[in-house]
Design an enzyme around this catalytic site. Structure first.
Site, PDB file in Angstrom:
ATOM      1  N   CYS A 102      -1.605   4.570  -2.889  1.00  0.00           N
ATOM      2  CA  CYS A 102      -1.570   2.995  -2.068  1.00  0.00           C
ATOM      3  C   CYS A 102       0.130   2.313  -3.473  1.00  0.00           C
ATOM      4  CB  CYS A 102      -2.746   2.964  -2.978  1.00  0.00           C
ATOM      5  SG  CYS A 102      -2.989   0.689  -2.653  1.00  0.00           S
ATOM      6  N   ASN A 213      -0.283  10.836   8.416  1.00  0.00           N
ATOM      7  CA  ASN A 213      -0.803  10.308   8.140  1.00  0.00           C
ATOM      8  C   ASN A 213       0.662   8.974   8.949  1.00  0.00           C
ATOM      9  OD1 ASN A 213      -1.487   7.550   5.972  1.00  0.00           O
ATOM     10  ND2 ASN A 213      -1.854   7.693   8.174  1.00  0.00           N
TER      11      ASN A 213
END
Length: 339
Positions: A102, A213
Site C-alpha cells: 500500500c 497482481n
C-alpha cells in the site's frame, strides 16, 4: 481449522480477489462468492492497531460462506502482528497476509505498506513472529519496487530475505510504488506494469509460490499469466465486473451461474443485513456491476443507486424495486436477444 494448504488441490491455480479499501467488505465478499466457490477472498487491509485497540469484532467478523478467506494485516510491530495473526486463526480465517504494497501517505507515516520494502529484515522478523504464532499460512503481498529501490535484484533480495523465515508464498503487484510524488490512485496506474519481473522471479525461485497482481481484466489475460506464475490476483475488475469470477470458473470446469440466480441468492442476505440495521445502499453499492458489459447495465445501476432506506417500509419498497429492476433488465435482455 482447515487452512488453504490442506485444500490446495481444489484451489489450484490460486485465483484471488485483491484486498481493496472500502470495496472488499464482507457484503461484497458474500456477493462475489456466489460467482465462484474456489476464488480466494481477501479482506480490506486492517491495521493491527484497529484490531488490538479498536473493535476487533467489527474488523474480523465475516460470513461463513466467504471461505476460503484471507485476512490482510497492516503493521510493522512483530509482536502486534503475531497477536493479530493468532486472533485471525482463532476467528476462523484460512490465511493471513502482510501488506507490503500500500502506497498511502497515511500508512507510510505508521510504517505500514510499501515503505516496508526498504526494510526486508524487519519484514522477515514480522513474518517469522506471525508464523510462530499460528498453524495457518502467512503470506506477503508486495510491490516490485519503491522509489530508489526499483531494480529486479533489489526485489529478489527482499523476497530471499523474507523467504528465509519459511514463508513461501508471495503476491507481487507488478508495479513499483513511487511514495514521493504520486498519490495512491496514481500508484495504481502511472508506474508501468512490469509483468516480466514477476515471471522472472518465478523462474529464479521455482520453489516459491508466486502470484501476480496488477491490471488483470479478462479470463484470457488470467490464462496467459498462469503460463508463468502460480496464481493471479484480480483487483478493480473483479469489483466493477464481478461476472469475470464466473468466467474464471472454467479453470475448474465449473458451470457458469446465471446472473438472475445470483440475485435470487443475494436477496435473503440483503434482507438480513437490512434487518440488522445496515443501510440498504451500503449493500447495493457492491452489486452495481452485476450486468456490466451487457444491455441494461445502466438501467440496473440507476435502479439501485440513491439514498439510504430509513424505515422498514422504505426497505421493503427498496427490495421490491431491486426485484423490479431485475425483471426489467431480464425483459430488456430477452427483447434485445430476440431482435
Amino acid at each position: 481449522m482447515t487452512d488453504l494448504n490442506s485444500i490446495e488441490h481444489k484451489l489450484q491455480p490460486r485465483i484471488s480477489v485483491a484486498p481493496m479499501m472500502d470495496w472488499t467488505t464482507k457484503d461484497y465478499r458474500y456477493f462475489a462468492r456466489l460467482f465462484n466457490p474456489n476464488v480466494i477472498m481477501y479482506t480490506e487491509m486492517v491495521t493491527t492497531g484497529a484490531i488490538i485497540h479498536g473493535d476487533a469484532k467489527r474488523h474480523l467478523d465475516f460470513n461463513g460462506e466467504e471461505h476460503p478467506i484471507v485476512l490482510q494485516l497492516g503493521g510493522s510491530n512483530p509482536q502486534d502482528l503475531a497477536t493479530c495473526t493468532k486472533m485471525a486463526q482463532d476467528w476462523g480465517y484460512n490465511e493471513v497476509n502482510l501488506n507490503v504494497g500500500c502506497p498511502s501517505d497515511r500508512v507510510q507515516n505508521n510504517k505500514i505498506g510499501a515503505c516496508l520494502m526498504a526494510e526486508p529484515e524487519l519484514v522477515a522478523e514480522c513474518i517469522g513472529e506471525m508464523q510462530n504464532a499460528v498453524d495457518i499460512p502467512v503470506t506477503v503481498k508486495h510491490r516490485i519496487g519503491i522509489d530508489d529501490m526499483q531494480s529486479y535484484e533489489e526485489m529478489l533480495n527482499f523476497v530471499d530475505t523474507v523467504a528465509k523465515t519459511g514463508c513461501n508464498n508471495f503476491i507481487v503487484h507488478a508495479r513499483i510504488a513511487l511514495l514521493k510524488g504520486l498519490s495512491p490512485k496514481e500508484n495504481r496506474d502511472v508506474p508501468p506494469l512490469r509483468y516480466e519481473d514477476v515471471y522472472r522471479l518465478k523462474q529464479d525461485r521455482p520453489e516459491l509460490l508466486i502470484e501476480i497482481n496488477g491490471g488483470v481484466k479478462t479470463y484470457a489475460e488470467t490464462l496467459e499469466h498462469l503460463k508463468h506464475v502460480d496464481g493471479v490476483m484480480i483487483g478493480r475488475e473483479a469489483y466493477h465486473n464481478p461476472y469475470l469470477l464466473a468466467e474464471i470458473g472454467q479453470l475448474w470446469n465449473l458451470e457458469a451461474p446465471d446472473r438472475f440466480d445470483i440475485m435470487q441468492q443475494m436477496m435473503p442476505y440483503i434482507a438480513q443485513r437490512v434487518a440488522e440495521g445496515a443501510p440498504l445502499s451500503i449493500i447495493t453499492r457492491h452489486i452495481l456491476g452485476l450486468f456490466q458489459n451487457l444491455p441494461g447495465a445502466r438501467k440496473w445501476r440507476q435502479a439501485l443507486s440513491g439514498g439510504n432506506a430509513k424505515t422498514l417500509k422504505d426497505v421493503e419498497n427498496a427490495l421490491i424495486n431491486i426485484q423490479e429492476a431485475m425483471r426489467r433488465t431480464e425483459d430488456y435482455l430477452r427483447d434485445n436477444q430476440a431482435q
